[in-house]
Design a protein around this motif. Structure first.
Motif, PDB file in Angstrom:
ATOM      1  N   LEU A   3      23.512  21.528  -5.553  1.00 57.51           N
ATOM      2  CA  LEU A   3      24.357  22.074  -5.061  1.00 57.51           C
ATOM      3  C   LEU A   3      25.880  21.683  -5.331  1.00 57.51           C
ATOM      4  CD1 LEU A   3      22.820  22.382  -1.414  1.00 57.51           C
ATOM      5  CD2 LEU A   3      22.584  23.943  -3.496  1.00 57.51           C
ATOM      6  N   ASP A   4      26.808  22.222  -5.981  1.00 55.61           N
ATOM      7  CA  ASP A   4      28.038  21.359  -6.658  1.00 55.61           C
ATOM      8  C   ASP A   4      29.211  21.931  -5.806  1.00 55.61           C
ATOM      9  OD1 ASP A   4      29.524  19.636  -8.424  1.00 55.61           O
ATOM     10  OD2 ASP A   4      30.230  21.472  -9.345  1.00 55.61           O
ATOM     11  N   ASN A   5      29.922  20.772  -5.334  1.00 50.64           N
ATOM     12  CA  ASN A   5      31.256  21.010  -4.378  1.00 50.64           C
ATOM     13  C   ASN A   5      30.995  22.110  -3.346  1.00 50.64           C
ATOM     14  OD1 ASN A   5      33.294  19.398  -5.469  1.00 50.64           O
ATOM     15  ND2 ASN A   5      32.797  20.440  -7.309  1.00 50.64           N
ATOM     16  N   PHE A   6      29.493  22.145  -2.546  1.00 54.95           N
ATOM     17  CA  PHE A   6      29.683  23.170  -1.440  1.00 54.95           C
ATOM     18  C   PHE A   6      30.182  22.668  -0.238  1.00 54.95           C
ATOM     19  CE2 PHE A   6      26.927  25.465  -4.099  1.00 54.95           C
ATOM     20  CZ  PHE A   6      25.893  26.319  -3.251  1.00 54.95           C
ATOM     21  N   SER A   7      30.708  23.585   0.610  1.00 58.21           N
ATOM     22  CA  SER A   7      31.232  23.168   1.867  1.00 58.21           C
ATOM     23  C   SER A   7      30.119  22.583   2.783  1.00 58.21           C
ATOM     24  CB  SER A   7      31.972  24.147   2.568  1.00 58.21           C
ATOM     25  OG  SER A   7      31.003  25.213   2.855  1.00 58.21           O
ATOM     26  N   ASP A   8      30.320  21.736   4.069  1.00 57.58           N
ATOM     27  CA  ASP A   8      29.442  21.430   4.852  1.00 57.58           C
ATOM     28  C   ASP A   8      28.729  22.419   5.270  1.00 57.58           C
ATOM     29  OD1 ASP A   8      30.597  18.802   4.273  1.00 57.58           O
ATOM     30  OD2 ASP A   8      31.211  18.460   6.169  1.00 57.58           O
ATOM     31  N   GLU A   9      29.275  23.573   5.799  1.00 51.76           N
ATOM     32  CA  GLU A   9      28.472  24.556   6.374  1.00 51.76           C
ATOM     33  C   GLU A   9      27.610  25.437   5.267  1.00 51.76           C
ATOM     34  OE1 GLU A   9      26.995  26.664   9.392  1.00 51.76           O
ATOM     35  OE2 GLU A   9      28.798  25.203   9.453  1.00 51.76           O
ATOM     36  N   ASP A  10      27.993  25.584   3.906  1.00 59.35           N
ATOM     37  CA  ASP A  10      27.190  26.073   3.047  1.00 59.35           C
ATOM     38  C   ASP A  10      26.024  25.252   2.544  1.00 59.35           C
ATOM     39  OD1 ASP A  10      28.734  28.424   2.919  1.00 59.35           O
ATOM     40  OD2 ASP A  10      29.768  28.063   1.227  1.00 59.35           O
ATOM     41  N   THR A  11      26.289  23.856   2.466  1.00 58.06           N
ATOM     42  CA  THR A  11      25.267  22.943   2.395  1.00 58.06           C
ATOM     43  C   THR A  11      24.320  23.150   3.383  1.00 58.06           C
ATOM     44  OG1 THR A  11      26.913  21.258   1.173  1.00 58.06           O
ATOM     45  CG2 THR A  11      24.840  20.390   2.056  1.00 58.06           C
ATOM     46  N   LYS A  12      24.366  23.186   4.515  1.00 60.29           N
ATOM     47  CA  LYS A  12      23.512  23.136   5.406  1.00 60.29           C
ATOM     48  C   LYS A  12      22.706  24.372   5.627  1.00 60.29           C
ATOM     49  CE  LYS A  12      25.789  20.882   9.572  1.00 60.29           C
ATOM     50  NZ  LYS A  12      26.365  21.273  10.956  1.00 60.29           N
ATOM     51  N   THR A  13      23.231  25.858   5.250  1.00 59.10           N
ATOM     52  CA  THR A  13      22.656  26.927   5.049  1.00 59.10           C
ATOM     53  C   THR A  13      21.654  26.770   3.724  1.00 59.10           C
ATOM     54  OG1 THR A  13      24.350  28.318   5.837  1.00 59.10           O
ATOM     55  CG2 THR A  13      22.954  29.393   4.533  1.00 59.10           C
ATOM     56  N   ALA A  14      22.262  26.320   2.771  1.00 56.90           N
ATOM     57  CA  ALA A  14      21.272  26.310   1.515  1.00 56.90           C
ATOM     58  C   ALA A  14      19.968  25.374   1.723  1.00 56.90           C
ATOM     59  CB  ALA A  14      22.346  25.753   0.233  1.00 56.90           C
ATOM     60  N   ILE A  15      20.322  24.027   2.326  1.00 56.84           N
ATOM     61  CA  ILE A  15      19.144  23.207   2.295  1.00 56.84           C
ATOM     62  C   ILE A  15      18.270  23.758   3.205  1.00 56.84           C
ATOM     63  CG2 ILE A  15      18.511  21.002   3.243  1.00 56.84           C
ATOM     64  CD1 ILE A  15      21.240  19.825   2.056  1.00 56.84           C
ATOM     65  N   LEU A  48      13.358  20.259  -5.953  1.00 55.75           N
ATOM     66  CA  LEU A  48      14.148  19.196  -5.335  1.00 55.75           C
ATOM     67  C   LEU A  48      15.617  19.630  -5.104  1.00 55.75           C
ATOM     68  CD1 LEU A  48      12.881  16.342  -7.688  1.00 55.75           C
ATOM     69  CD2 LEU A  48      12.306  16.705  -5.552  1.00 55.75           C
ATOM     70  N   ILE A  49      16.424  19.048  -4.150  1.00 57.74           N
ATOM     71  CA  ILE A  49      17.491  19.331  -3.829  1.00 57.74           C
ATOM     72  C   ILE A  49      18.660  18.194  -4.205  1.00 57.74           C
ATOM     73  CG2 ILE A  49      19.200  20.137  -1.919  1.00 57.74           C
ATOM     74  CD1 ILE A  49      16.545  20.914  -0.577  1.00 57.74           C
ATOM     75  N   GLU A  50      19.782  18.729  -4.792  1.00 59.16           N
ATOM     76  CA  GLU A  50      20.618  17.575  -5.181  1.00 59.16           C
ATOM     77  C   GLU A  50      21.918  18.086  -4.632  1.00 59.16           C
ATOM     78  OE1 GLU A  50      22.459  15.382  -9.228  1.00 59.16           O
ATOM     79  OE2 GLU A  50      20.313  15.915  -9.155  1.00 59.16           O
ATOM     80  N   CYS A  51      22.883  17.109  -4.175  1.00 57.49           N
ATOM     81  CA  CYS A  51      24.162  17.342  -3.975  1.00 57.49           C
ATOM     82  C   CYS A  51      25.128  16.662  -4.781  1.00 57.49           C
ATOM     83  CB  CYS A  51      24.621  17.325  -2.437  1.00 57.49           C
ATOM     84  SG  CYS A  51      23.659  18.248  -1.262  1.00 57.49           S
ATOM     85  N   SER A  52      26.202  17.195  -5.350  1.00 56.24           N
ATOM     86  CA  SER A  52      27.212  16.451  -6.171  1.00 56.24           C
ATOM     87  C   SER A  52      28.621  17.013  -5.887  1.00 56.24           C
ATOM     88  CB  SER A  52      26.926  16.465  -7.556  1.00 56.24           C
ATOM     89  OG  SER A  52      27.120  17.945  -8.134  1.00 56.24           O
ATOM     90  N   GLY A  53      29.651  16.177  -6.499  1.00 53.55           N
ATOM     91  CA  GLY A  53      31.085  16.864  -6.516  1.00 53.55           C
ATOM     92  C   GLY A  53      31.760  15.914  -5.693  1.00 53.55           C
ATOM     93  N   GLY A  54      32.484  15.064  -6.438  1.00 54.13           N
ATOM     94  CA  GLY A  54      33.435  13.931  -6.071  1.00 54.13           C
ATOM     95  C   GLY A  54      32.823  13.081  -4.694  1.00 54.13           C
ATOM     96  N   ILE A  55      31.671  13.062  -4.732  1.00 56.57           N
ATOM     97  CA  ILE A  55      31.088  12.327  -3.634  1.00 56.57           C
ATOM     98  C   ILE A  55      31.314  10.823  -3.418  1.00 56.57           C
ATOM     99  CG2 ILE A  55      28.798  11.714  -2.372  1.00 56.57           C
ATOM    100  CD1 ILE A  55      27.733  14.507  -3.123  1.00 56.57           C
ATOM    101  N   THR A  56      32.016  10.254  -2.529  1.00 55.67           N
ATOM    102  CA  THR A  56      32.351   8.968  -2.231  1.00 55.67           C
ATOM    103  C   THR A  56      31.551   8.430  -1.227  1.00 55.67           C
ATOM    104  OG1 THR A  56      34.239   9.425  -0.729  1.00 55.67           O
ATOM    105  CG2 THR A  56      34.460   9.334  -3.126  1.00 55.67           C
ATOM    106  N   PRO A  57      31.488   7.310  -0.796  1.00 56.87           N
ATOM    107  CA  PRO A  57      30.745   6.717   0.213  1.00 56.87           C
ATOM    108  C   PRO A  57      30.800   7.295   1.488  1.00 56.87           C
ATOM    109  CG  PRO A  57      31.183   4.765  -1.263  1.00 56.87           C
ATOM    110  CD  PRO A  57      31.837   6.405  -1.896  1.00 56.87           C
ATOM    111  N   GLU A  58      32.348   7.705   1.852  1.00 53.99           N
ATOM    112  CA  GLU A  58      32.723   8.118   2.966  1.00 53.99           C
ATOM    113  C   GLU A  58      31.973   9.718   3.371  1.00 53.99           C
ATOM    114  OE1 GLU A  58      34.850   4.756   1.802  1.00 53.99           O
ATOM    115  OE2 GLU A  58      34.704   6.885   0.710  1.00 53.99           O
ATOM    116  N   LYS A  59      31.573  10.466   2.228  1.00 53.55           N
ATOM    117  CA  LYS A  59      31.257  11.777   2.163  1.00 53.55           C
ATOM    118  C   LYS A  59      29.687  11.636   2.635  1.00 53.55           C
ATOM    119  CE  LYS A  59      34.815  13.909  -0.480  1.00 53.55           C
ATOM    120  NZ  LYS A  59      35.078  14.587  -1.890  1.00 53.55           N
ATOM    121  N   LEU A  60      29.114  10.505   2.572  1.00 53.09           N
ATOM    122  CA  LEU A  60      27.591  10.429   2.695  1.00 53.09           C
ATOM    123  C   LEU A  60      27.223  10.533   4.101  1.00 53.09           C
ATOM    124  CD1 LEU A  60      26.727   7.795   0.095  1.00 53.09           C
ATOM    125  CD2 LEU A  60      26.349  10.099  -0.098  1.00 53.09           C
TER     126      LEU A  60
END
Length: 288
Positions: free
Chosen positions: A223-235, A246-258
């Motif tokens: 899931l590349d650059n998904f919004s938080d809401e879309d990430t919830k729905t997709a997962i 397997l599910i993976e997220c990416s797209g400019g992810i810094t520690p703060e976004k984890l």
């Protein structure tokens, strides 16, 4: 540590993985000798030097030392006190060099560049992994040219997971591949038929692609650059409809976004941050 559906981890490195980098570093720093050292010191003068941590972190890169010291015609001996993966504190003694003073001074910066850089990557990984233990923290191919194996090894040393090492390692379908193939299902099917023994990861950048992605049945959906809401729905949908993917997220992810992603158990998070946003760990070589 198993690979959880990605690649076999880089658990160690060999001279073939970095000897060319050592050669380049040596030629870069000493094209015609060391004007300062060669003018001040006799070749017969010997000394001892301690490799010393001046900051907390994870040690990595000590395998490079033996290869580097060969460039000095074995005029320096290295005695390790700590191994890669050791947790350093301020003042930790990593190892001792003994031998020709001129050779030690000439190798100092090259040695520190390797150790500080790789320890910085390992420390990056360690900090993130320890804060978010329920996530699979993955590296990327965003590494300096020639440093791929070393950087991946440093991530593993810090407790992170290795994504594909190179383009030959596994298939990863992105938007350009899908557009050229005509559809997600066609792209996955073509690779599955031609490379049945290789894993297939499919990157999608919009929720509307998810149903077709699930139908294509790749091994991993990114899931590349998904919004938080879309990430919830997709997962939620993936875990219900295709728990084997397997599910993976990416797209400019810094520690703060984890923080948000850590609410989902066991998903992968790929972070170029681990290798491209690196502060050299503060390590020095103190001549006694």
């Amino acid at each position: 540590m198993t690979h959880r559906g990605y690649t076999e981890p880089v658990v160690s490195v060999e001279p073939d993985d970095f000897s060319s980098l050592v050669d380049l570093a040596w030629e870069e720093d000493l094209p015609s000798g060391d004007i300062t050292t060669d003018s001040l010191f006799r070749n017969s003068e010997k000394t001892k030097a301690i490799l010393l941590a001046k900051d907390a972190g994870i040690l990595c890169g000590t395998d490079v030392i033996a290869c580097l010291l060969k460039k000095t015609n074995h005029t320096i001996q290295y005695s390790p006190f700590l191994k890669d993966g050791a947790r350093l504190g301020k003042g930790s003694k990593i190892g001792e060099l003994y031998g020709n003073l001129s050779s030690i001074l000439k190798t100092e910066r090259i040695l520190l560049n390797f150790i500080q850089y790789l320890s910085g990557i390992a420390t990056n990984a360690d900090l993130v992994v320890n804060k978010y233990p329920n996530l699979v923290i993955l590296d990327t191919r965003k590494t300096l040219p020639g440093y791929r194996k070393l950087a991946k090894y440093a991530v593993h040393t810090g407790g992170g997971w290795n994504h594909r090492i190179n383009l030959s390692d596994m298939a990863m379908l992105k938007d350009n591949h899908i557009a050229k193939a005509g559809s997600i299902e066609t792209a996955v099917s073509l690779i599955r038929n031609q490379r049945p023994n290789h894993r297939i990861e499919l990157e999608i950048d919009h929720l509307t692609q998810l149903n077709e992605a699930i139908k294509a049945m790749p091994d991993i959906i990114l899931l590349d650059n998904f919004s938080d809401e879309d990430t919830k729905t997709a997962i939620s949908l993936l875990k219900k409809e295709a728990p084997q993917i397997l599910i993976e997220c990416s797209g400019g992810i810094t520690p703060e976004k984890l923080e948000f992603l850590s609410s989902f158990e066991g998903i992968g998070v790929s972070m170029g941050y681990l290798t491209h946003t690196v502060r050299f760990l503060d390590i020095s070589l103190e001549i006694e």
